[in-house]
Write a protein that holds these residues in place. Structure first.
Motif, short mmCIF file in Angstrom:
data_model
loop_
_atom_site.label_atom_id
_atom_site.label_comp_id
_atom_site.label_asym_id
_atom_site.label_seq_id
_atom_site.Cartn_x
_atom_site.Cartn_y
_atom_site.Cartn_z
N LEU A 1 3.28 10.20 0.41
CA LEU A 1 3.79 9.03 0.97
C LEU A 1 3.48 8.58 2.42
CD1 LEU A 1 5.87 9.94 -1.20
CD2 LEU A 1 7.71 8.91 -0.04
N PRO A 2 2.96 7.63 2.70
CA PRO A 2 2.49 7.31 4.16
C PRO A 2 3.95 7.49 5.12
CG PRO A 2 1.61 5.69 2.68
CD PRO A 2 2.65 6.50 1.68
N GLY A 3 4.90 7.13 4.73
CA GLY A 3 6.25 7.49 5.39
C GLY A 3 6.38 8.73 6.02
N TYR A 4 5.46 9.55 5.46
CA TYR A 4 5.95 11.11 5.82
C TYR A 4 5.22 11.27 7.41
CZ TYR A 4 7.53 13.01 1.52
OH TYR A 4 8.19 13.02 0.45
N THR A 5 4.36 10.22 7.73
CA THR A 5 3.70 10.16 9.04
C THR A 5 3.94 8.89 9.96
OG1 THR A 5 1.70 9.35 8.06
CG2 THR A 5 1.95 12.02 8.57
N PRO A 6 5.09 9.06 10.51
CA PRO A 6 5.67 7.67 10.95
C PRO A 6 4.67 7.17 11.73
CG PRO A 6 7.23 9.50 11.07
CD PRO A 6 6.14 10.16 10.49
N LEU B 1 18.04 -2.05 -0.93
CA LEU B 1 17.92 -1.43 0.28
C LEU B 1 16.98 -0.96 0.94
CD1 LEU B 1 19.60 -0.21 2.89
CD2 LEU B 1 20.15 1.78 1.34
N TYR B 2 16.06 -0.13 0.14
CA TYR B 2 14.77 0.10 0.52
C TYR B 2 13.89 0.56 -0.37
CZ TYR B 2 14.88 5.32 -0.80
OH TYR B 2 14.87 6.43 -1.52
N SER B 3 12.69 0.75 -0.48
CA SER B 3 11.64 1.45 -1.21
C SER B 3 10.63 2.48 -0.15
CB SER B 3 10.97 0.43 -1.85
OG SER B 3 9.97 1.25 -2.73
N ALA B 4 10.04 3.09 -0.67
CA ALA B 4 8.88 3.84 0.08
C ALA B 4 7.56 3.63 -0.54
CB ALA B 4 9.40 5.43 -0.09
N THR B 5 6.59 3.59 0.16
CA THR B 5 5.29 3.15 -0.27
C THR B 5 4.65 4.73 -0.70
OG1 THR B 5 4.48 3.10 1.91
CG2 THR B 5 4.98 1.02 0.75
N ASN B 6 3.77 4.59 -1.63
CA ASN B 6 2.88 5.91 -2.14
C ASN B 6 1.64 5.51 -2.09
OD1 ASN B 6 5.16 8.01 -3.78
ND2 ASN B 6 5.94 5.90 -3.58
N ILE B 7 0.71 6.59 -1.93
CA ILE B 7 -0.85 6.22 -2.36
C ILE B 7 -1.29 7.38 -2.75
CG2 ILE B 7 -1.11 7.39 0.21
CD1 ILE B 7 -3.77 5.50 0.43
N LEU B 8 -2.38 7.18 -3.87
CA LEU B 8 -3.25 8.17 -4.29
C LEU B 8 -4.58 7.75 -3.84
CD1 LEU B 8 -3.84 10.37 -6.56
CD2 LEU B 8 -4.14 8.51 -8.26
N ALA B 9 -5.02 8.71 -2.98
CA ALA B 9 -5.94 8.64 -2.07
C ALA B 9 -7.26 9.75 -2.52
CB ALA B 9 -5.76 8.65 -0.62
N MET B 10 -8.41 9.45 -2.20
CA MET B 10 -9.62 10.17 -2.58
C MET B 10 -10.68 10.44 -1.16
SD MET B 10 -12.44 9.76 -5.55
CE MET B 10 -13.75 11.10 -5.74
N ASN B 11 -11.10 11.38 -0.82
CA ASN B 11 -11.95 11.76 0.05
C ASN B 11 -13.20 10.77 0.08
OD1 ASN B 11 -14.59 13.61 0.79
ND2 ASN B 11 -12.98 13.73 2.34
N ARG B 12 -13.27 9.99 0.96
CA ARG B 12 -14.10 9.07 0.99
C ARG B 12 -15.68 9.76 0.72
NH1 ARG B 12 -14.76 3.84 1.85
NH2 ARG B 12 -12.54 3.70 2.62
N ALA B 13 -15.95 10.61 1.35
CA ALA B 13 -17.37 11.18 1.26
C ALA B 13 -17.46 11.64 -0.44
CB ALA B 13 -17.82 12.08 2.05
N LYS B 14 -16.58 12.20 -0.85
CA LYS B 14 -16.52 12.62 -2.08
C LYS B 14 -16.83 11.44 -3.03
CE LYS B 14 -16.22 16.37 -5.07
NZ LYS B 14 -16.79 17.60 -4.79
N TYR B 15 -16.05 10.31 -2.82
CA TYR B 15 -16.12 9.29 -3.69
C TYR B 15 -17.83 8.87 -3.50
CZ TYR B 15 -16.00 4.45 -5.19
OH TYR B 15 -16.07 3.25 -5.98
#
Length: 350
Positions: free
Chosen positions: A97-102, A239-253
């Protein structure tokens, strides 16, 4: 003549050499990707999205890609460090969750403002992915995004009933994102930020009185056993939602052969975001019924009360827009874009 015979006899071996190299070359292009996340494997998102996604990538690549899944932070670190683990190659893929790092992903916060998101994950997820493709290239430049999504409307799960703002006063509620916390504070609650795996212990030790999470999270942290009251927000917006991301290491990709990159690409974007949304909407009904059978109290605030909450949290939106302006970002334009995408996808969803 002897030399010619030697040359002719050598030709089959020479012609065979590339064929003998092919298995080795194929093996050289096989790759294992480590997918790291913060919940147990039986939780709904890992079970119904991450694992099927991984198996599909494997099948689409004829098993040249293998995805190893490491749940519950098995590779070490804390949930707030997952994005950096993808950036730095500690893991090849992460769900976080990007929200874990305000304040790190300010543009994406447009979806996390109070009373902006739709009640359905299918709508929010598609809108968030479209938004990411248009507005987040700079914000997500350190990784290769597979997909971005936002979940369905979260509920207030607490150890006492909540029907009005007055019931929220002083209630110690876990929040998932900075802006959800600001909204709860505006409503009179005492918000406490923490990753969702920490909620059970915090409730047991009475550090918390409750938490705001969507239905699908409830069984993975046994929230239905720790609190008895579950309050929904009726209709749209929620009231609210939280965003999520499935992210990959750019160099690996970028190191993958072109055909394997195409496999990843085919399992990215809108189709992946839509698949990520399904566990929230599908399991919401299942989990709600399970909680109801348990005898817990499920209710919703009135539409009149919701109107009070919307008015009370408007300063949170205004403060966000002001802070964005200070950073040189047109927050009003981003918010308008998010709202337009949510409306478009709500219409498409019927």
């Amino acid at each position: 003549m002897i030399q010619r015979r030697h040359l002719l006899s050598a030709l089959p071996a020479a012609l065979a050499a590339p064929a003998l190299l092919r298995p080795s070359a194929a093996r050289a292009q096989e790759v294992t990707l480590r997918l790291h996340h913060f919940l147990p494997p039986v939780a709904n998102v890992p079970r119904y999205f991450l694992t099927p996604w991984a198996r599909k990538v494997e099948a689409d690549s004829n098993n040249r890609i293998r995805v190893q899944i490491f749940p519950s932070m098995q590779l070490g670190g804390a949930p707030a460090q997952l994005y950096d683990q993808a950036r730095d190659g500690v893991a090849d893929l992460v769900w976080t969750l990007p929200g874990y790092t305000p304040n790190r992903f300010p543009r994406l916060e447009a979806f996390e403002l109070p009373f902006i998101a739709n009640a359905k994950a299918a709508v929010n997820a598609r809108a968030a992915q479209e938004f990411a493709e248009t507005h987040l290239a700079e914000e997500l430049r350190e990784v290769h995004p597979i997909c971005v999504w936002a979940h369905d409307g979260g509920l207030i799960h607490a150890n006492r009933a909540v029907a009005t703002m007055e019931d929220l006063r002083g209630l110690k509620l876990r929040f998932p994102t900075r802006l959800a916390g600001e909204a709860l504070r505006a409503l009179g609650a005492a918000p406490i930020g923490m990753p969702v795996p920490q909620v059970p212990e915090a409730l047991s030790q009475r550090v918390l009185d409750g938490a705001v999470v969507p239905w699908e999270v409830v069984p993975s942290i046994k929230l239905q056993e720790l609190v008895r009251f579950h309050t929904a927000i009726p209709g749209n917006p929620t009231l609210y939602s939280a965003t999520n991301i499935l992210a990959m290491n750019r160099a690996k990709y970028e190191s993958l052969p072109a055909d394997l990159r195409r496999v990843i690409d085919a399992n990215s974007g809108i189709s992946a975001a839509a698949a990520a949304a399904a566990p929230y909407d599908d399991q919401a009904k299942v989990v709600e019924e399970m909680v109801r059978r348990r005898g817990n109290q499920i209710s919703a605030i009135s539409e009149q009360e919701k109107a009070r909450w919307i008015e009370t949290t408007k300063p949170v939106i205004a403060a966000w827009q002001s802070s964005m302006q200070e950073r040189g970002i047109d927050g009003a334009a981003l918010l308008a874009a998010a709202q337009a995408l949510i409306a478009k996808n709500a219409t498409a969803a019927g």
